[in-house]
Scaffold this motif. Structure first.
Motif, PDB file in Angstrom:
ATOM      1  N   HIS A  36      53.768  76.469  40.008  1.00  0.00           N
ATOM      2  CA  HIS A  36      52.897  75.667  39.006  1.00  0.00           C
ATOM      3  C   HIS A  36      53.641  75.226  37.829  1.00  0.00           C
ATOM      4  O   HIS A  36      54.177  75.918  36.541  1.00  0.00           O
ATOM      5  CB  HIS A  36      52.708  77.352  38.276  1.00  0.00           C
ATOM      6  CG  HIS A  36      51.866  77.865  39.427  1.00  0.00           C
ATOM      7  ND1 HIS A  36      50.735  77.947  39.741  1.00  0.00           N
ATOM      8  CD2 HIS A  36      52.677  79.476  40.301  1.00  0.00           C
ATOM      9  CE1 HIS A  36      50.850  78.835  40.446  1.00  0.00           C
ATOM     10  NE2 HIS A  36      50.735  79.925  40.782  1.00  0.00           N
ATOM     11  N   PRO A  37      53.880  73.829  38.329  1.00  0.00           N
ATOM     12  CA  PRO A  37      54.877  72.906  37.053  1.00  0.00           C
ATOM     13  C   PRO A  37      54.238  73.405  35.819  1.00  0.00           C
ATOM     14  O   PRO A  37      52.435  72.279  35.974  1.00  0.00           O
ATOM     15  CB  PRO A  37      55.186  71.974  37.649  1.00  0.00           C
ATOM     16  CG  PRO A  37      53.956  71.757  38.484  1.00  0.00           C
ATOM     17  CD  PRO A  37      54.000  72.880  38.723  1.00  0.00           C
ATOM     18  N   LYS A  38      54.154  72.750  34.051  1.00  0.00           N
ATOM     19  CA  LYS A  38      53.992  73.263  33.158  1.00  0.00           C
ATOM     20  C   LYS A  38      53.952  71.670  32.373  1.00  0.00           C
ATOM     21  O   LYS A  38      54.761  71.057  32.689  1.00  0.00           O
ATOM     22  CB  LYS A  38      53.572  74.272  32.272  1.00  0.00           C
ATOM     23  CG  LYS A  38      53.294  75.022  32.488  1.00  0.00           C
ATOM     24  CD  LYS A  38      53.662  76.686  31.681  1.00  0.00           C
ATOM     25  CE  LYS A  38      53.071  78.054  32.270  1.00  0.00           C
ATOM     26  NZ  LYS A  38      53.833  79.274  31.961  1.00  0.00           N
ATOM     27  N   PRO A  39      52.901  71.074  32.223  1.00  0.00           N
ATOM     28  CA  PRO A  39      53.082  69.931  31.791  1.00  0.00           C
ATOM     29  C   PRO A  39      54.268  70.114  30.425  1.00  0.00           C
ATOM     30  O   PRO A  39      54.159  71.036  29.219  1.00  0.00           O
ATOM     31  CB  PRO A  39      51.617  68.650  31.059  1.00  0.00           C
ATOM     32  CG  PRO A  39      51.582  70.394  31.016  1.00  0.00           C
ATOM     33  CD  PRO A  39      51.430  71.095  31.877  1.00  0.00           C
ATOM     34  N   LEU A  40      54.874  68.709  30.245  1.00  0.00           N
ATOM     35  CA  LEU A  40      55.350  69.429  28.202  1.00  0.00           C
ATOM     36  C   LEU A  40      54.890  69.164  27.096  1.00  0.00           C
ATOM     37  O   LEU A  40      54.726  68.272  27.293  1.00  0.00           O
ATOM     38  CB  LEU A  40      57.208  67.841  28.489  1.00  0.00           C
ATOM     39  CG  LEU A  40      57.784  68.238  29.625  1.00  0.00           C
ATOM     40  CD1 LEU A  40      58.421  66.929  30.262  1.00  0.00           C
ATOM     41  CD2 LEU A  40      58.634  69.672  29.679  1.00  0.00           C
ATOM     42  N   PRO A  41      55.131  69.580  25.945  1.00  0.00           N
ATOM     43  CA  PRO A  41      54.025  69.395  24.556  1.00  0.00           C
ATOM     44  C   PRO A  41      54.849  68.256  24.186  1.00  0.00           C
ATOM     45  O   PRO A  41      55.762  67.781  24.737  1.00  0.00           O
ATOM     46  CB  PRO A  41      54.523  70.974  24.196  1.00  0.00           C
ATOM     47  CG  PRO A  41      56.444  70.913  24.878  1.00  0.00           C
ATOM     48  CD  PRO A  41      56.608  71.109  26.164  1.00  0.00           C
ATOM     49  N   PRO A  42      53.730  67.710  23.710  1.00  0.00           N
ATOM     50  CA  PRO A  42      54.330  66.861  22.805  1.00  0.00           C
ATOM     51  C   PRO A  42      55.225  66.558  21.841  1.00  0.00           C
ATOM     52  O   PRO A  42      55.440  67.171  21.150  1.00  0.00           O
ATOM     53  CB  PRO A  42      52.611  65.767  21.974  1.00  0.00           C
ATOM     54  CG  PRO A  42      52.056  67.075  22.615  1.00  0.00           C
ATOM     55  CD  PRO A  42      52.604  68.529  23.167  1.00  0.00           C
ATOM     56  N   ALA A  52      66.789  62.208  22.497  1.00  0.00           N
ATOM     57  CA  ALA A  52      66.717  61.677  23.555  1.00  0.00           C
ATOM     58  C   ALA A  52      66.257  60.744  24.305  1.00  0.00           C
ATOM     59  O   ALA A  52      65.062  61.504  24.982  1.00  0.00           O
ATOM     60  CB  ALA A  52      67.649  62.852  24.476  1.00  0.00           C
ATOM     61  N   ALA A  53      66.793  60.056  25.644  1.00  0.00           N
ATOM     62  CA  ALA A  53      66.034  59.280  26.047  1.00  0.00           C
ATOM     63  C   ALA A  53      65.098  59.774  26.547  1.00  0.00           C
ATOM     64  O   ALA A  53      63.569  60.055  27.618  1.00  0.00           O
ATOM     65  CB  ALA A  53      66.937  58.176  26.296  1.00  0.00           C
ATOM     66  N   LYS A  54      65.936  61.259  27.313  1.00  0.00           N
ATOM     67  CA  LYS A  54      65.631  62.007  29.386  1.00  0.00           C
ATOM     68  C   LYS A  54      64.519  62.576  28.277  1.00  0.00           C
ATOM     69  O   LYS A  54      62.983  62.996  29.057  1.00  0.00           O
ATOM     70  CB  LYS A  54      66.918  63.063  28.859  1.00  0.00           C
ATOM     71  CG  LYS A  54      67.303  64.000  27.723  1.00  0.00           C
ATOM     72  CD  LYS A  54      67.678  65.216  28.695  1.00  0.00           C
ATOM     73  CE  LYS A  54      68.258  65.673  27.206  1.00  0.00           C
ATOM     74  NZ  LYS A  54      69.542  66.726  28.013  1.00  0.00           N
ATOM     75  N   GLN A  55      63.876  62.789  27.167  1.00  0.00           N
ATOM     76  CA  GLN A  55      62.738  63.492  26.732  1.00  0.00           C
ATOM     77  C   GLN A  55      61.215  62.510  27.027  1.00  0.00           C
ATOM     78  O   GLN A  55      60.433  62.789  27.115  1.00  0.00           O
ATOM     79  CB  GLN A  55      62.630  63.822  25.092  1.00  0.00           C
ATOM     80  CG  GLN A  55      63.947  65.154  24.388  1.00  0.00           C
ATOM     81  CD  GLN A  55      63.107  65.844  24.926  1.00  0.00           C
ATOM     82  OE1 GLN A  55      62.469  66.219  25.637  1.00  0.00           O
ATOM     83  NE2 GLN A  55      64.360  66.744  25.602  1.00  0.00           N
ATOM     84  N   LEU A  56      62.039  61.178  26.362  1.00  0.00           N
ATOM     85  CA  LEU A  56      60.636  59.837  26.673  1.00  0.00           C
ATOM     86  C   LEU A  56      60.273  60.339  27.812  1.00  0.00           C
ATOM     87  O   LEU A  56      59.375  59.674  28.632  1.00  0.00           O
ATOM     88  CB  LEU A  56      61.633  58.804  25.774  1.00  0.00           C
ATOM     89  CG  LEU A  56      61.476  59.011  24.954  1.00  0.00           C
ATOM     90  CD1 LEU A  56      62.264  57.667  23.838  1.00  0.00           C
ATOM     91  CD2 LEU A  56      59.735  59.272  23.690  1.00  0.00           C
ATOM     92  N   PHE A  57      61.136  59.562  29.137  1.00  0.00           N
ATOM     93  CA  PHE A  57      61.191  59.638  30.319  1.00  0.00           C
ATOM     94  C   PHE A  57      60.575  60.727  30.801  1.00  0.00           C
ATOM     95  O   PHE A  57      59.833  60.616  32.268  1.00  0.00           O
ATOM     96  CB  PHE A  57      62.539  58.896  30.479  1.00  0.00           C
ATOM     97  CG  PHE A  57      62.627  57.491  30.376  1.00  0.00           C
ATOM     98  CD1 PHE A  57      62.201  56.094  31.496  1.00  0.00           C
ATOM     99  CD2 PHE A  57      63.395  56.591  29.191  1.00  0.00           C
ATOM    100  CE1 PHE A  57      62.537  54.848  31.133  1.00  0.00           C
ATOM    101  CE2 PHE A  57      63.897  55.942  29.655  1.00  0.00           C
ATOM    102  CZ  PHE A  57      63.255  54.559  29.842  1.00  0.00           C
ATOM    103  N   GLY A  58      61.117  61.826  30.800  1.00  0.00           N
ATOM    104  CA  GLY A  58      61.591  62.809  31.276  1.00  0.00           C
ATOM    105  C   GLY A  58      59.087  62.988  31.467  1.00  0.00           C
ATOM    106  O   GLY A  58      59.305  64.050  31.988  1.00  0.00           O
ATOM    107  N   ARG A  59      58.894  63.266  30.552  1.00  0.00           N
ATOM    108  CA  ARG A  59      57.669  62.613  30.534  1.00  0.00           C
ATOM    109  C   ARG A  59      56.751  61.723  30.725  1.00  0.00           C
ATOM    110  O   ARG A  59      54.914  61.724  31.008  1.00  0.00           O
ATOM    111  CB  ARG A  59      56.367  63.322  28.778  1.00  0.00           C
ATOM    112  CG  ARG A  59      57.050  64.034  28.313  1.00  0.00           C
ATOM    113  CD  ARG A  59      57.321  64.507  26.307  1.00  0.00           C
ATOM    114  NE  ARG A  59      57.354  65.624  25.837  1.00  0.00           N
ATOM    115  CZ  ARG A  59      58.645  66.737  25.452  1.00  0.00           C
ATOM    116  NH1 ARG A  59      59.622  65.592  26.242  1.00  0.00           N
ATOM    117  NH2 ARG A  59      58.167  67.187  25.135  1.00  0.00           N
ATOM    118  N   LYS A  60      56.867  61.033  31.154  1.00  0.00           N
ATOM    119  CA  LYS A  60      56.440  60.195  32.033  1.00  0.00           C
ATOM    120  C   LYS A  60      56.310  60.029  33.676  1.00  0.00           C
ATOM    121  O   LYS A  60      56.771  60.559  34.216  1.00  0.00           O
ATOM    122  CB  LYS A  60      56.632  58.356  32.439  1.00  0.00           C
ATOM    123  CG  LYS A  60      57.073  57.808  31.258  1.00  0.00           C
ATOM    124  CD  LYS A  60      55.414  57.708  29.873  1.00  0.00           C
ATOM    125  CE  LYS A  60      55.396  56.989  28.450  1.00  0.00           C
ATOM    126  NZ  LYS A  60      54.426  56.115  28.275  1.00  0.00           N
TER     127      LYS A  60
END
Length: 320
Positions: A36-42, A52-60
């Motif tokens: 049950h993966p949950k979407p990351l919060p905005p 951190a760039a990982k926060q941006l790419f990890g949300r795509k």
């Protein structure tokens, strides 16, 4: 203590300080997923230059629209137009689906499909279990892997695919088989088979492959057991971790001038005593923590990636 030993201690301390972060692939390969993966919060401030760039790419969750295009280096870049390896094929199955990391340049997708067929034909495996490839737009990951950023890296489990369809729960929680002996001086003879050599050799013989990363004990076994043409061994390099899987890295595809190539490997089999001595030294097998642990490096920000990665993040989603 030589430079590589110092680097290892730094990576070890960084890993510990980050709670198991992005530097030891052995750990991330075995981390379980979730049903049950949950979407990351905005993000509160996505324009923060210190973010951190990982926060941006990890949300795509989908790739950038457009033709496949690789930007940057394996450990500092991104990609547009990524293609997904189907989660189930006739000779492969993707593991840890909740991570959404089965994306890559089409050349890598084609290679994995081709290699999985060879694993069945030449090694007698039903097929391959495929681990992490890249995120939909590449870039730094929220967990695991310093590389895997431009769609040209993929992890393949050293556990043969079972001759049946794995359940979603199995794909999230099943563990790969440990290939390295407890003392870490050689492979585990109860786990390692001649078919493992066949699969790794088939991957290394692919013209597009630049490197194959394995645990040093696995390299040692390959050196001992390889017969006939041994030229492919030059691509197989020892690397920390990689006890349960091997890592395939391919060359920059033609027509991608912003892709940064890796230096080609030395044209030797890498099997000499001097080639492997470092990896089996006491400093590597039993590292002593530094008296003062070095501070973890700050995460990569968007400004530290190639400039065109901003366009990749801003691009509309590809239709899938």
């Amino acid at each position: 203590m030589n430079g590589r030993a110092i680097l290892f201690l730094f990576l070890l301390s960084t890993f510990a300080a980050s709670g198991g972060g992005a530097l030891v692939s052995r750990a991330i390969a075995q981390d379980k997923g979730t049903l049950h993966p949950k979407p990351l919060p905005p993000l509160a401030n996505p324009e923060d230059p210190a973010l951190a760039a990982k926060q941006l790419f990890g949300r795509k969750t989908l790739p950038a629209a457009g033709a496949p295009y690789v930007i940057g280096y394996y450990a500092r870049g991104c990609m547009a137009g990524a293609e997904a390896l189907p989660i189930t094929g006739p000779t492969w199955q993707v593991m840890r689906l909740s991570r959404n990391r089965n994306w890559a340049h089409p050349a890598m997708v084609a290679l994995l499909e081709r290699l999985s067929g060879k694993a069945r034909k030449d090694a007698g495996w039903p097929g391959l279990l495929v681990g992490d490839m890249a995120q939909p737009r590449g870039g730094p990951m929220l967990s695991g892997h310093a590389s895997h950023q431009i769609g040209l890296d993929a992890d393949v489990w050293l556990t043969p695919m079972p001759d049946r369809l794995l359940s979603r729960n199995e794909r999230e929680e099943m563990s790969a088989v440990m290939m390295v002996r407890h003392d870490r001086l050689d492979i585990d003879p109860h786990a390692w088979t001649p078919s493992h050599l066949s699969v790794i050799r088939a991957a290394a013989r692919e013209p597009a492959v630049e490197r194959i990363f394995v645990n040093a004990a696995i390299k040692k076994a390959l050196c001992r057991e390889a017969k006939g043409d041994r030229s492919w061994l030059s691509k197989v390099r020892p690397m920390y971790g990689h006890d349960y899987h091997f890592h395939i890295r391919i060359k920059c595809p033609p027509g991608n001038p912003q892709c940064e190539s890796q230096t080609p490997p030395e044209p030797t089999d890498g099997c000499g005593a001097h080639d492997l001595a470092y990896w089996f030294s006491d400093a590597v097998l039993h590292p002593k923590p530094p008296k003062v642990p070095p501070k973890p490096k700050p995460p990569i920000t968007l400004s530290q990636l190639p400039a065109n990665c901003r366009q990749v993040l801003a691009a509309p989603d590809a239709s899938h």
